[in-house]
Structures are given as structure tokens and as C-alpha cells.
Scaffold this motif. Structure first.
Motif, PDB file in Angstrom:
ATOM      1  N   GLN A  66      -3.963  -0.804  -3.132  1.00 25.72           N
ATOM      2  CA  GLN A  66      -3.517   0.433  -2.519  1.00 25.72           C
ATOM      3  C   GLN A  66      -4.679   1.340  -2.132  1.00 25.72           C
ATOM      4  O   GLN A  66      -4.619   2.048  -1.142  1.00 25.72           O
ATOM      5  N   LYS A  67      -5.779   1.309  -2.897  1.00 29.06           N
ATOM      6  CA  LYS A  67      -6.896   2.210  -2.629  1.00 29.06           C
ATOM      7  C   LYS A  67      -7.970   1.596  -1.750  1.00 29.06           C
ATOM      8  O   LYS A  67      -8.587   2.279  -0.941  1.00 29.06           O
ATOM      9  N   GLU A  68      -8.250   0.302  -1.908  1.00 28.01           N
ATOM     10  CA  GLU A  68      -9.434  -0.292  -1.299  1.00 28.01           C
ATOM     11  C   GLU A  68      -9.171  -1.150  -0.067  1.00 28.01           C
ATOM     12  O   GLU A  68     -10.072  -1.330   0.742  1.00 28.01           O
ATOM     13  N   PHE A  69      -7.985  -1.697   0.077  1.00 31.76           N
ATOM     14  CA  PHE A  69      -7.741  -2.636   1.177  1.00 31.76           C
ATOM     15  C   PHE A  69      -7.459  -1.902   2.486  1.00 31.76           C
ATOM     16  O   PHE A  69      -6.885  -0.830   2.502  1.00 31.76           O
ATOM     17  N   SER A  70      -7.861  -2.523   3.570  1.00 36.85           N
ATOM     18  CA  SER A  70      -7.520  -2.042   4.901  1.00 36.85           C
ATOM     19  C   SER A  70      -6.865  -3.197   5.653  1.00 36.85           C
ATOM     20  O   SER A  70      -7.048  -4.361   5.289  1.00 36.85           O
ATOM     21  N   GLU A 130      -3.110  -1.290  -7.770  1.00 39.61           N
ATOM     22  CA  GLU A 130      -3.834  -0.034  -7.542  1.00 39.61           C
ATOM     23  C   GLU A 130      -5.087  -0.276  -6.696  1.00 39.61           C
ATOM     24  O   GLU A 130      -5.392   0.495  -5.785  1.00 39.61           O
ATOM     25  N   TYR A 131      -5.794  -1.363  -6.970  1.00 34.76           N
ATOM     26  CA  TYR A 131      -6.975  -1.717  -6.179  1.00 34.76           C
ATOM     27  C   TYR A 131      -6.584  -1.971  -4.721  1.00 34.76           C
ATOM     28  O   TYR A 131      -7.243  -1.478  -3.805  1.00 34.76           O
ATOM     29  N   GLU A 163      -3.299  -2.948 -12.220  1.00 32.06           N
ATOM     30  CA  GLU A 163      -4.688  -2.745 -11.787  1.00 32.06           C
ATOM     31  C   GLU A 163      -4.939  -3.367 -10.419  1.00 32.06           C
ATOM     32  O   GLU A 163      -5.589  -2.759  -9.564  1.00 32.06           O
ATOM     33  N   ARG A 207       0.821  -1.220   0.000  1.00 26.76           N
ATOM     34  CA  ARG A 207       0.000   0.000   0.000  1.00 26.76           C
ATOM     35  C   ARG A 207       0.845   1.256   0.000  1.00 26.76           C
ATOM     36  O   ARG A 207       0.463   2.280  -0.567  1.00 26.76           O
TER      37      ARG A 207
END
Length: 113
Positions: free
Chosen positions: A61-65, A58-59, A55, A37
Motif C-alpha cells: 500500500q505504501k511502496e508499490f506503484s 502495508e508495504y 506487513e 492499495r
């Protein structure tokens, strides 16, 4: 006295890359996700460039916690495969769940070797 100083200097020079490696390489799933991330160059984390998918990275990095990180181990034993869920981000792994894998999944992972 000069020998002692020289030995200490050599030890410091040798230990610097080791400490850098220990501090920057992820040691578990949680650290891996956080590294992925927060990195500026995610492609450098992949051993083989063809496995890099911009892709997906990027997903992540933006969506995971960190709450979404799950850690699994696949154990092959006596012609059966087991999926073992363990605690991510801990020094000592603790087992959360064990399930026998379906035959299709087992065959898929065996074909990846």
C-alpha cells in the motif's frame, strides 16, 4: 402490463449483484494491485485468513506503484515449466518474454498444488 413491469423489476433486482461483482472484483494484476492499495479492509480480499500478512499488505500500500506490476503465467508442458511474462492491465494478453524455469523453481511450484 403488470407482468412486464414485474419481469423488469425482477431483472433489475437480479442484475444489481452481478453489476456490483463485475465493478468491484479485479480482473487483472493491475486492478488487483490498485484494489489492494485502496481498500480499507485488505484482509477481506483473501480467501483464507492465514494467508494474510499485514506487513506485506502495508508495504504494498505504501511502496508499490502501478509501474511495478508484472504479470506472469506458469505453463507446464512436457516435463518442463515455462514462465511467461504478459502485459498487465490489458484486455488481450500480449507476451513480453518466455523463459524456461530452473528445476528448483519448477519443483517449488509443483509442490504447491
Amino acid at each position: 402490463m403488470k407482468k412486464v413491469v414485474a419481469i423488469i423489476a425482477v431483472l433489475i433486482l437480479v442484475s444489481i449483484p452481478l453489476f456490483e461483482w463485475l465493478l468491484t472484483n479485479p480482473s487483472n494484476s493491475l486492478e488487483l494491485m490498485q484494489t489492494l492499495r485502496n481498500t480499507e479492509n485488505p484482509e477481506s480480499l483473501f480467501m483464507e485468513g492465514e494467508n494474510f500478512d499485514a506487513e506485506i499488505v502495508e508495504y504494498i500500500q505504501k511502496e508499490f506503484s502501478p509501474n511495478m506490476v508484472l504479470q506472469f503465467t506458469i505453463l507446464e508442458f512436457d516435463e518442463k515449466s515455462f514462465l511467461i511474462q504478459t502485459t498487465p492491465g490489458t484486455t488481450k494478453l500480449e507476451i513480453i518474454n518466455i523463459d524456461e524455469m530452473p528445476e528448483e523453481m519448477r519443483n517449488y511450484f509443483l509442490s504447491q498444488q
